[in-house]
Motif scaffolding. Structure first.
Motif, mmCIF file in Angstrom:
data_model
loop_
_atom_site.group_PDB
_atom_site.id
_atom_site.type_symbol
_atom_site.label_atom_id
_atom_site.label_comp_id
_atom_site.label_asym_id
_atom_site.label_seq_id
_atom_site.Cartn_x
_atom_site.Cartn_y
_atom_site.Cartn_z
ATOM 1 N N TYR A 116 -12.303 6.544 -36.959
ATOM 2 C CA TYR A 116 -11.656 5.245 -37.165
ATOM 3 C C TYR A 116 -12.650 4.143 -36.817
ATOM 4 C CZ TYR A 116 -8.396 1.381 -36.361
ATOM 5 O OH TYR A 116 -7.749 0.170 -36.396
ATOM 6 N N SER A 170 -0.038 1.946 -42.547
ATOM 7 C CA SER A 170 -0.981 1.681 -43.633
ATOM 8 C C SER A 170 -1.308 2.929 -44.436
ATOM 9 C CB SER A 170 -2.277 1.081 -43.075
ATOM 10 O OG SER A 170 -2.971 2.026 -42.274
ATOM 11 N N SER A 171 -0.961 4.096 -43.909
ATOM 12 C CA SER A 171 -1.190 5.337 -44.653
ATOM 13 C C SER A 171 -0.308 5.411 -45.896
ATOM 14 C CB SER A 171 -0.913 6.548 -43.754
ATOM 15 O OG SER A 171 0.474 6.651 -43.466
ATOM 16 N N GLU A 183 0.399 10.932 -51.622
ATOM 17 C CA GLU A 183 -0.003 9.816 -50.769
ATOM 18 C C GLU A 183 -0.903 10.282 -49.626
ATOM 19 O OE1 GLU A 183 3.111 10.611 -51.467
ATOM 20 O OE2 GLU A 183 3.868 8.995 -52.751
ATOM 21 N N LEU A 184 -0.537 11.403 -48.999
ATOM 22 C CA LEU A 184 -1.351 11.907 -47.905
ATOM 23 C C LEU A 184 -2.700 12.407 -48.408
ATOM 24 C CD1 LEU A 184 -1.639 12.487 -44.921
ATOM 25 C CD2 LEU A 184 -0.534 14.710 -45.290
ATOM 26 N N TRP A 241 -1.861 1.462 -38.147
ATOM 27 C CA TRP A 241 -2.581 2.652 -38.612
ATOM 28 C C TRP A 241 -1.617 3.627 -39.287
ATOM 29 C CZ3 TRP A 241 -2.410 7.912 -37.731
ATOM 30 C CH2 TRP A 241 -3.535 8.651 -38.105
ATOM 31 N N TRP A 268 -4.874 9.424 -48.905
ATOM 32 C CA TRP A 268 -5.267 8.881 -47.608
ATOM 33 C C TRP A 268 -6.381 9.710 -46.978
ATOM 34 C CZ3 TRP A 268 -4.913 10.653 -42.518
ATOM 35 C CH2 TRP A 268 -5.019 9.684 -41.510
ATOM 36 N N GLN A 310 -10.835 11.407 -35.994
ATOM 37 C CA GLN A 310 -9.617 11.582 -36.776
ATOM 38 C C GLN A 310 -9.667 12.933 -37.489
ATOM 39 O OE1 GLN A 310 -8.182 7.387 -38.420
ATOM 40 N NE2 GLN A 310 -10.210 7.836 -39.196
ATOM 41 N N TYR A 316 6.412 9.493 -42.358
ATOM 42 C CA TYR A 316 6.037 10.029 -41.054
ATOM 43 C C TYR A 316 7.284 10.369 -40.241
ATOM 44 C CZ TYR A 316 6.998 5.206 -39.632
ATOM 45 O OH TYR A 316 7.592 3.995 -39.428
ATOM 46 N N ARG A 329 -10.904 9.086 -46.421
ATOM 47 C CA ARG A 329 -11.485 9.097 -45.079
ATOM 48 C C ARG A 329 -12.367 10.313 -44.823
ATOM 49 N NH1 ARG A 329 -7.253 6.350 -45.644
ATOM 50 N NH2 ARG A 329 -6.819 4.484 -44.379
ATOM 51 N N PHE A 361 2.965 13.852 -40.536
ATOM 52 C CA PHE A 361 2.937 13.292 -41.880
ATOM 53 C C PHE A 361 3.458 14.322 -42.880
ATOM 54 C CE2 PHE A 361 -0.749 10.237 -40.844
ATOM 55 C CZ PHE A 361 0.078 9.128 -40.860
#
Length: 211
Positions: free
Chosen positions: A20, A88-89, A200-201, A85, A204, A168, A93, A208, A195
């Motif tokens: 992060y 914004s994913s 979407e995941l 945080w 995300w 992370q 959750y 990263r 999550f």
């Protein structure tokens, strides 16, 4: 009908992300209300999101729901960066918690006594996304690491994830046995978020992953 799972986790059951990049004030985890709740060592937990918004660390199944659609608790008012945080994913959750892990210098105890699997998908309806967990390490713990095993009794399946500040990573903790070896000297803090797997995941995570 099977649950939707991430292809990114199929091979190893975990993926390490880039650290992060932001700065988080220690007040966002040090000033929270912690409960004496044991999991994989001498631990306490501060609940940021629970099944109904109360300060309850128990599984969502106690409320008749899967580990999804978490409700923020009063603690979150002291942790605005951590809240951003998570939100914004763009990912659905469930449980969001800060773990405080006190030092343990006995690696063998971690590997034999504390290794465990999580119960993330109780009451998770067929056809929905499989629940996995994301970690952000909040303190700088260069001598500590997460121990992962595909087979609890087979050391040859063991992998390690370093726990530097802002580390992370994503783990299918219902598949992998896991615990943290933390020799200290100070407590280790990290945020753990449940999550739901899905497009979407995956987006995300890919954004990263190390290039």
């Amino acid at each position: 009908m099977a649950h939707r799972k991430l292809k990114l986790l199929k091979r190893d059951g975990f993926v390490i992300l880039d650290p992060y990049e932001g700065r988080i004030s220690p007040e966002e985890w040090e000033s929270l209300n912690y409960l004496d709740w044991k999991s994989g060592g001498d631990t306490n937990f501060a609940v940021l999101a629970s099944a109904d918004g109360t300060d309850d660390p128990r599984g969502f199944w106690e409320y008749g729901k899967p580990d999804k659609d978490g409700v923020w608790t009063e603690n979150i008012q002291k942790a605005p960066t951590l809240k951003r945080w998570v939100e914004s994913s763009g990912v659905r959750y469930g449980r969001v918690r800060i773990i405080k892990l006190n030092p343990s210098s006995n690696l063998e105890e971690v590997q034999t006594r504390f290794l465990h699997q999580d119960d993330n998908n109780r009451l998770n309806p067929d056809g929905e996304g499989w629940v996995v967990r994301a970690w952000m390490n909040l303190t700088d713990d260069p001598d500590s690491y997460m121990v992962l095993r595909e087979d609890k009794d087979d050391p040859s399946t063991e992998r390690h994830i370093p726990l530097l500040r802002n580390a992370q990573f994503l783990v299918d903790t219902e598949r992998l046995w896991h615990a943290v070896y933390h020799p200290g000297p100070e407590p280790r803090y990290a945020m753990i978020t449940s999550f739901e797997s899905g497009p979407e995941l995956e987006k995300w995570v890919r954004a990263r992953m190390p290039k």
